[in-house]
Design an enzyme around this catalytic site. Structure first.
Site, PDB file in Angstrom:
ATOM      1  N   TYR A 147      43.562 -19.997  20.786  1.00 11.55           N
ATOM      2  CA  TYR A 147      42.496 -20.948  20.501  1.00 11.55           C
ATOM      3  C   TYR A 147      42.739 -21.548  19.126  1.00 11.55           C
ATOM      4  O   TYR A 147      43.224 -20.876  18.217  1.00 11.55           O
ATOM      5  CB  TYR A 147      41.126 -20.262  20.497  1.00 11.55           C
ATOM      6  CG  TYR A 147      40.549 -19.995  21.864  1.00 11.55           C
ATOM      7  CD1 TYR A 147      39.765 -20.952  22.500  1.00 11.55           C
ATOM      8  CD2 TYR A 147      40.773 -18.776  22.506  1.00 11.55           C
ATOM      9  CE1 TYR A 147      39.219 -20.703  23.760  1.00 11.55           C
ATOM     10  CE2 TYR A 147      40.230 -18.522  23.764  1.00 11.55           C
ATOM     11  CZ  TYR A 147      39.461 -19.491  24.378  1.00 11.55           C
ATOM     12  OH  TYR A 147      38.923 -19.248  25.614  1.00 11.55           O
ATOM     13  N   ASP A 165      32.798 -23.201  27.068  1.00  8.73           N
ATOM     14  CA  ASP A 165      31.386 -23.606  27.001  1.00  8.73           C
ATOM     15  C   ASP A 165      31.230 -25.120  26.885  1.00  8.73           C
ATOM     16  O   ASP A 165      32.206 -25.850  26.679  1.00  8.73           O
ATOM     17  CB  ASP A 165      30.718 -22.946  25.794  1.00  8.73           C
ATOM     18  CG  ASP A 165      30.612 -21.438  25.936  1.00  8.73           C
ATOM     19  OD1 ASP A 165      30.566 -20.960  27.087  1.00  8.73           O
ATOM     20  OD2 ASP A 165      30.590 -20.742  24.909  1.00  8.73           O
TER      21      ASP A 165
END
Length: 246
Positions: free
Chosen positions: A111, A53
């Site tokens: 992540y 994003d």
């Protein structure tokens, strides 16, 4: 025709995200523009391991593309980097088999999320961490992380804005948190992640670290399969797509 795999890193601060969109600067568009120049005006489509994003960074995003240019692997890296803007870089380029797919062949993604635990803001970390003052119980967060591991329906940790049509069952192989000086580092390894999943996990875990929730709440939040049961969504700037394994 040959297929090439590239590991890329980027600073997501000034991007509207990875994927091309009508209005906004994107990582995909920057790379495809460079490849079009290298291929003398021919459009080359790249495929990534997944989207990130706006404001989210990557240390080890993976892409692939097909090319009819015969060029040594080392030269691909040099050629692309020479034309890319300074906030995107190819770390490695290599030839792969024609059936390699950067998205569908993923076995594990990692992540990491960074939280700056200080009273004062750090102007040099404002694009790469989420600043949180006050005492944070790392031990409580670590206990909660263990309860997240395994195969679960993570609907409670998925944004309501998702366009996902299938189930929300994912497997987290490893979830952890440690503190290095003033920085809290959250690590998540799994077979896949839902829209905003890592950011919602971090927001929830920080509430546990601050005593607003208990680590024992995690199983109930998972069972609820309801976004409203989990914590806030952490902002994008602390999140990095760290590594992708195949």
């Amino acid at each position: 025709m040959q297929r090439l795999k590239c590991i890329i890193s980027y600073d997501g601060t000034h991007f509207s995200g990875y994927q091309i969109q009508p209005n906004g600067r994107t990582v995909q568009e920057e790379i495809e523009t460079v490849l079009e120049k290298i291929h003398k005006g021919k459009h080359i489509r790249i495929v990534a391991s997944g989207r990130t994003d706006a404001g989210v960074h990557a240390k080890g995003q993976v892409i692939h593309f097909d090319s009819n240019i015969a060029m040594p692997e080392a030269n691909w890296k040099k050629a692309i980097n020479a034309l890319l803007p300074k906030d995107v870089q190819v770390k490695k380029a290599e030839k792969v088999s024609d059936d390699f797919h950067s998205r569908y062949d993923v076995k594990e993604k990692e992540y990491r999320y960074f939280v700056l635990n200080t009273e004062d803001r750090d102007v040099f970390q404002r694009h790469f961490s989420w600043q949180h003052a006050g005492n944070i119980d790392v031990g409580a967060i670590q206990s909660a992380c263990k309860l997240l591991e395994g195969k679960h329906d993570f609907s409670s940790f998925c944004s309501a804005k998702t366009d996902l049509k299938g189930d929300k069952i994912r497997t987290i192989y490893e979830a952890s948190c440690y503190k290095k000086e003033d920085m809290l580092v959250f690590c998540f390894k799994g077979n896949g992640f839902l829209y905003n999943m890592v950011r919602i996990l971090v927001g929830t875990l920080l509430e546990i670290g601050k005593g607003k929730r208990s680590a024992r709440d995690i199983p109930g939040i998972i069972r609820a399969e309801n976004r409203g049961e989990a914590g806030e969504t952490a902002p994008p700037q602390g999140l990095f797509l760290w590594n992708v394994d195949y």
